[in-house]
Enzyme design. Structure first.
Site, PDB file in Angstrom:
ATOM      1  N   PHE A 198     -10.462  -4.743  -0.932  1.00  0.00           N
ATOM      2  CA  PHE A 198      -9.703  -4.233  -2.000  1.00  0.00           C
ATOM      3  C   PHE A 198     -10.301  -4.408  -3.514  1.00  0.00           C
ATOM      4  O   PHE A 198     -11.043  -5.082  -3.955  1.00  0.00           O
ATOM      5  CB  PHE A 198      -8.444  -5.327  -1.955  1.00  0.00           C
ATOM      6  CG  PHE A 198      -7.283  -4.925  -0.777  1.00  0.00           C
ATOM      7  CD1 PHE A 198      -6.371  -4.232  -1.168  1.00  0.00           C
ATOM      8  CD2 PHE A 198      -7.572  -5.609   0.225  1.00  0.00           C
ATOM      9  CE1 PHE A 198      -5.453  -3.885  -0.182  1.00  0.00           C
ATOM     10  CE2 PHE A 198      -6.566  -5.431   1.371  1.00  0.00           C
ATOM     11  CZ  PHE A 198      -5.542  -4.494   1.128  1.00  0.00           C
ATOM     12  N   CYS A 225       0.787  -1.253  -0.088  1.00  0.00           N
ATOM     13  CA  CYS A 225       0.149  -0.085   0.217  1.00  0.00           C
ATOM     14  C   CYS A 225       0.910   1.217  -0.150  1.00  0.00           C
ATOM     15  O   CYS A 225       0.282   2.279  -0.231  1.00  0.00           O
ATOM     16  CB  CYS A 225      -0.862  -0.057   1.230  1.00  0.00           C
ATOM     17  SG  CYS A 225      -2.248  -0.890   0.955  1.00  0.00           S
ATOM     18  N   ASN A 245      -9.557  -0.087  -1.502  1.00  0.00           N
ATOM     19  CA  ASN A 245      -8.255  -0.211  -1.493  1.00  0.00           C
ATOM     20  C   ASN A 245      -7.438  -0.629  -2.545  1.00  0.00           C
ATOM     21  O   ASN A 245      -7.613  -1.951  -2.819  1.00  0.00           O
ATOM     22  CB  ASN A 245      -7.813  -0.642  -0.011  1.00  0.00           C
ATOM     23  CG  ASN A 245      -6.309  -0.696   0.291  1.00  0.00           C
ATOM     24  OD1 ASN A 245      -5.558  -0.170  -0.719  1.00  0.00           O
ATOM     25  ND2 ASN A 245      -5.684  -0.853   1.438  1.00  0.00           N
ATOM     26  N   HIS A 259      -3.264   7.824   1.948  1.00  0.00           N
ATOM     27  CA  HIS A 259      -3.545   6.549   1.583  1.00  0.00           C
ATOM     28  C   HIS A 259      -4.847   5.803   2.450  1.00  0.00           C
ATOM     29  O   HIS A 259      -4.544   5.554   3.728  1.00  0.00           O
ATOM     30  CB  HIS A 259      -2.631   5.370   1.563  1.00  0.00           C
ATOM     31  CG  HIS A 259      -3.112   4.166   1.017  1.00  0.00           C
ATOM     32  ND1 HIS A 259      -3.410   3.723  -0.201  1.00  0.00           N
ATOM     33  CD2 HIS A 259      -3.168   2.992   2.047  1.00  0.00           C
ATOM     34  CE1 HIS A 259      -3.746   2.441  -0.294  1.00  0.00           C
ATOM     35  NE2 HIS A 259      -3.725   2.018   1.134  1.00  0.00           N
TER      36      HIS A 259
END
Length: 391
Positions: free
Chosen positions: A223, A172, A344, A311
């Site tokens: 995700f 990430c 994500n 993030h």
């Protein structure tokens, strides 16, 4: 693949005030993004995932339903499709050695998304592709030699002497690492223009649910897939380029003794992840000191005097950061919006945050704080941060 959502709009900023870039400092000159064609609404995820993996365990289904609600994700894009599962039914067979099949899917898909994002970015930049001197290629989703950087450079028609850097399996924080590396290249090679691209797919980690692997459900609920690209360069040409953000300085730090908090291992079945429950707490315990280290570079002291591009690893991390630093509610709105719209997407997500920030400022023509922080967290535990200056 489809680049329906790729950013190909003009880079001209309509904000009332244009700040002068610091001579010699790297700036972001354009952004592009791209996604697979398959959009998955979160309310359809549980039914589709349990059907595709032939899971009839009621307790697993109920847990996944709860996770889907807590992630705050509304929509995501995915390379995985019915056609892929029809062709490779072994992907949903527990214990099947399928790494070859997964890479056969992921490798070309990752490059295709990177290509679409890069083309959108170059279109916005409005300079010839031959003017790109370096490429930084970031992905945790493909494995091969040569890497995707060569395939992408060839498809784009870049010069054969383009300087290439590969950043593999950072997770990430890879997008912010890419910014740091591109910044160093741009500032140490006068006149250079760096294409930074990130591209990710969840194919390597897709598998049927198993109670022995609870993190698989977190991944299924959180995700997504997608790509992003930016052009980085110092001393922008006033008549040809429109910088909107300066990369002032960068800091990376890992927390000793935390290597097992985020643990990913490549196996014959793909990538197996384990995520420690103490990840949000570890970030909360160390984030204030890390941010102050970055802010000190410009003599900054107040967290709420900055803009924030964080993030969105998950809502728990955003909530902990917001509470620890006592940030105003609106400070993380772009991170929350990116998480809601895309999930994500590992290294790519930070650029979706930055793009939302830029578009909002252009549309509202509001004055933004001059200084801000770009932050990401990942395996290590690694903190990656950049002190940003809005132009």
């Amino acid at each position: 693949m489809s680049n329906t959502h790729s950013n190909g709009t003009s880079g001209q900023c309509s904000a009332q005030v244009r700040r002068i870039p610091t001579p010699g400092k790297a700036t972001v000159l354009a952004i592009g993004k791209a996604f697979p064609s398959q959009l998955v609404p979160q309310e359809c995820l549980v039914e589709g995932y349990t059907r595709d993996t032939k899971c009839d365990d009621v307790s697993i289904k109920e847990k996944l339903e709860r996770l889907c609600k807590t992630t705050t994700v509304k929509t995501r894009y995915t390379v995985m499709s019915k056609e892929i599962l029809d062709k490779y039914p072994e992907l949903v067979t527990e214990g099947s050695p399928t790494i070859k099949q997964r890479l056969d899917i992921a490798n070309p898909a990752v490059v295709e998304m990177a290509l679409e994002a890069s083309l959108a970015c170059i279109k916005e930049w409005e300079r010839p592709v031959e003017d790109i001197t370096h490429i930084v290629y970031v992905s945790s989703s493909e494995i091969r030699l040569p890497g995707g950087d060569v395939y992408l450079a060839s498809k784009l028609g870049l010069r054969s002497d383009v300087g290439r850097v590969m950043l593999y399996f950072l997770g990430c924080y890879g997008g912010v690492t890419g910014l740091r590396v591109a910044k160093d290249i741009a500032e140490n090679n006068p006149g250079s223009r760096v294409l930074l691209t990130t591209s990710e797919t969840t194919i390597l980690g897709f598998r049927p649910p198993n109670k022995a692997r609870p993190y698989d459900l977190v991944g299924a609920a959180l995700f997504g897939d997608g790509a992003a690209a930016v052009i980085i360069g110092a001393d922008p040409l006033t008549d040809k380029e429109s910088p909107f953000m300066e990369l002032n300085c960068a800091v990376q730090q890992f927390l000793p003794g935390t290597q097992n908090v985020i643990d990913g291992r490549l196996s014959e079945e793909g990538i197996n992840f384990k995520l420690g429950r103490d990840l949000p707490q570890k970030i909360e315990d160390n984030i204030e000191e890390f941010c102050k280290k970055l802010m000190a570079k410009a003599g900054l002291k107040e967290f709420n005097d900055l803009f924030w591009a964080v993030h969105p690893g998950g809502p728990a991390i955003l909530n902990r950061l917001e509470n620890k630093l006592k940030l105003n509610n609106e400070k993380l709105e772009y991170s929350r919006k990116a998480l809601m719209d895309y999930g994500n997407v590992s290294s790519s997500t930070i650029f979706y945050v930055m793009d939302y920030m830029r578009e909002e400022l252009k549309n509202k023509q509001v004055k933004v704080e001059e200084w801000g922080l770009g932050l990401a967290f990942g395996p290590g535990i690694t903190f990656e941060g950049i002190l940003l200056r809005s132009l």
